[in-house]
Design a protein around this motif. Structure first.
Motif, PDB file in Angstrom:
ATOM      1  N   ILE A 219      53.735  37.474  29.796  1.00  0.00           N
ATOM      2  CA  ILE A 219      53.367  36.992  29.049  1.00  0.00           C
ATOM      3  C   ILE A 219      53.312  35.918  29.483  1.00  0.00           C
ATOM      4  O   ILE A 219      52.192  34.718  29.007  1.00  0.00           O
ATOM      5  N   ALA A 222      49.876  35.406  31.376  1.00  0.00           N
ATOM      6  CA  ALA A 222      48.417  35.801  30.643  1.00  0.00           C
ATOM      7  C   ALA A 222      48.861  34.146  29.738  1.00  0.00           C
ATOM      8  O   ALA A 222      47.463  33.142  29.727  1.00  0.00           O
ATOM      9  N   GLN A 226      45.791  31.798  31.378  1.00  0.00           N
ATOM     10  CA  GLN A 226      44.216  32.114  29.701  1.00  0.00           C
ATOM     11  C   GLN A 226      43.138  33.255  29.940  1.00  0.00           C
ATOM     12  O   GLN A 226      42.057  31.960  29.879  1.00  0.00           O
ATOM     13  N   PRO A 227      43.724  34.190  29.721  1.00  0.00           N
ATOM     14  CA  PRO A 227      42.532  35.158  29.547  1.00  0.00           C
ATOM     15  C   PRO A 227      41.037  34.752  28.545  1.00  0.00           C
ATOM     16  O   PRO A 227      41.690  34.551  27.550  1.00  0.00           O
ATOM     17  N   PHE A 229      39.236  36.214  26.850  1.00  0.00           N
ATOM     18  CA  PHE A 229      39.325  37.553  25.633  1.00  0.00           C
ATOM     19  C   PHE A 229      40.531  37.231  24.647  1.00  0.00           C
ATOM     20  O   PHE A 229      40.030  37.957  23.581  1.00  0.00           O
ATOM     21  N   ILE A 230      41.211  36.151  25.326  1.00  0.00           N
ATOM     22  CA  ILE A 230      42.480  36.045  24.192  1.00  0.00           C
ATOM     23  C   ILE A 230      42.952  34.724  24.151  1.00  0.00           C
ATOM     24  O   ILE A 230      42.729  34.402  22.511  1.00  0.00           O
ATOM     25  N   PHE A 231      42.607  33.552  24.518  1.00  0.00           N
ATOM     26  CA  PHE A 231      42.230  32.519  24.671  1.00  0.00           C
ATOM     27  C   PHE A 231      41.267  31.238  24.468  1.00  0.00           C
ATOM     28  O   PHE A 231      40.070  31.582  24.786  1.00  0.00           O
ATOM     29  N   ASN A 232      40.892  30.373  23.159  1.00  0.00           N
ATOM     30  CA  ASN A 232      39.769  30.120  23.012  1.00  0.00           C
ATOM     31  C   ASN A 232      39.750  28.934  24.588  1.00  0.00           C
ATOM     32  O   ASN A 232      40.630  28.402  25.010  1.00  0.00           O
ATOM     33  N   TYR A 275      39.214  31.366  37.907  1.00  0.00           N
ATOM     34  CA  TYR A 275      40.308  33.452  38.078  1.00  0.00           C
ATOM     35  C   TYR A 275      40.298  34.093  39.333  1.00  0.00           C
ATOM     36  O   TYR A 275      40.841  35.289  38.871  1.00  0.00           O
TER      37      TYR A 275
END
Length: 431
Positions: A219, A222, A226-227, A229-232, A275
């Motif tokens: 967690i 992540a 802040q990938p 596809f999860i975070f805007n 990334y």
């Protein structure tokens, strides 16, 4: 003849009671004439006082011996307490210093924008030369035959050396493409990979406690990365970032350290290069986990030997990296163009790495390893402090929250043994 001390009192029956009753001897040496301490029958000769005076002298000597012994015992107890406190204090200072040195090495690479291949080359050569000389001085073999399975031990020595080199070069590479605090937070996710591989290759069980800590590490990582596809995307700085960017006191603090040339700016740009740096940082954490598992096979191998192989692994990693790195200057004709500041930075990184290792090793000998792990985990906070104050990059609340989740998980794993002992035995097997 009768001797009376503040009224009638039974004479001590043992020598211990005589010593403990040393206050009574003061009556024999009192010069006051207002009140007589002795009632002496008339007609007695002065010779009759000889036994009394001899007994009195012996009592005073016993009292003096008791006081001296008590004073010496108290001094020894105080010395032990001071020695223990001094060991704890020195261990804490050394552990914290090692964290500062390792964080400082990373910040130097990012501040001077050093090429990771050049920095790794100087460090690896210095590490090989220094620890090679230490092995010669102590008569240690760099190819030892130890244990019931010496071939396996040798294979693990080589593996941890190779992984050490690739871990360091991956760590150096990651801080070039992402902020220092984020990179260090991702480096500290290595316990997740360590316990996973220990479960696969060493048969360790993943119970509730370690599984919970591993989930927290995921967690935290992540939240830091802040990938998309999860975070805007966050094009605008959040309230915390705005408060830090507009802080005049922080600007004064930067000016105090002559870093006022850096403008504070909110860092939310998780670009492609960010990334890539995050992936490389996770690779560094993975290789660190492999190192931890392989070293478990090398418990009887001296640390100087392992570190020499780590330097050799770093040198091999540099030679591989040289084929793809176009900015390297040490292994090209551009070596004469390297500024003096970069040479000084290379030297500090090399010497700092060795000093940091010794500080960490010595701290492990002086204090509880749990405390060392806790202090080492503070590198994450130091990394974010350097990122904000020196680099002028203010992280988002989400990134810092993820870093603190990683920090909490690392500390929780360090406290595993102590926490497990507090759990009732009836349910301890679950943890």
């Amino acid at each position: 003849m009768m001797v009376v001390l503040d009224g009638e009192r039974p004479s001590p029956s043992t020598s211990i009671e005589s010593i403990l009753a040393f206050d009574a001897a003061d009556y024999f040496t009192d010069d006051s004439s207002d009140e007589e301490k002795f009632d002496i029958e008339e007609g007695q000769d002065d010779k009759d006082f000889v036994p009394i005076l001899a007994s009195n002298q012996t009592s005073r000597q016993c009292s003096l011996c008791y006081r001296i012994k008590k004073f010496i015992t108290r001094m020894k107890d105080n010395a032990r307490v001071l020695q223990s406190s001094a060991r704890i204090f020195c261990g804490v200072i050394l552990a914290f210093l090692s964290g500062c040195i390792f964080a400082g090495n990373s910040s130097i690479i990012q501040y001077f924008k050093l090429d990771y291949t050049d920095a790794m080359l100087v460090r690896s050569l210095t590490q090989m030369i220094f620890f090679g000389l230490m092995c010669v001085y102590k008569g240690l073999s760099i190819w030892p035959s130890i244990g019931e399975r010496p071939k396996m031990v040798r294979a693990m020595i080589v593996l941890q050396g190779l992984m050490s080199g690739f871990m360091l070069i991956a760590a150096f590479y990651s801080i070039i493409y992402m902020p220092l605090g984020d990179a260090m937070a991702l480096h500290f996710t290595s316990p997740l990979f360590t316990m996973t591989m220990a479960a696969i290759f060493l048969g360790h069980r993943l119970r509730l406690y370690k599984s919970f800590c591993g989930t927290l590490l995921l967690i935290g990582a992540a939240l830091v990365i802040q990938p998309p596809f999860i975070f805007n995307a966050m094009p605008e700085p959040d309230m915390m970032q705005e408060a830090i960017v507009n802080s005049t006191s922080l600007m004064d603090f930067q000016a105090l350290f002559t870093f006022n040339t850096f403008d504070l700016k909110a860092f939310n740009n998780h670009s492609t290069m960010y990334y890539i740096g995050a992936i490389v940082a996770l690779v560094a954490a993975l290789t660190d986990g492999i190192i931890n598992v392989s070293i478990s096979w090398c418990a009887e191998v001296k640390s100087f030997v392992l570190l020499w192989w780590g330097g050799l692994g770093g040198l091999l990693a540099v030679l591989i990296s040289f084929t793809t790195d176009e900015n390297t200057m040490l292994l090209s004709s551009k070596i004469v163009e390297i500024p003096v500041s970069h040479w000084l930075a290379f030297g500090f990184i090399s010497i700092g790495g060795i000093v940091g290792f010794f500080c960490m090793t010595k701290s492990l000998q002086l204090i509880d390893p749990t405390l060392v792990a806790f202090l080492r985990a503070l590198e994450i906070i130091l990394g974010y402090a350097v990122q904000i104050v020196i680099m002028g990059q203010v992280p988002s609340v989400i990134s810092m929250s993820g870093a603190f989740v990683v920090l909490f998980s690392v500390i929780a794993m360090a406290l595993y043994a102590k926490v497990r002992n507090k759990i009732p035995e009836s349910i301890r097997f679950l943890f």
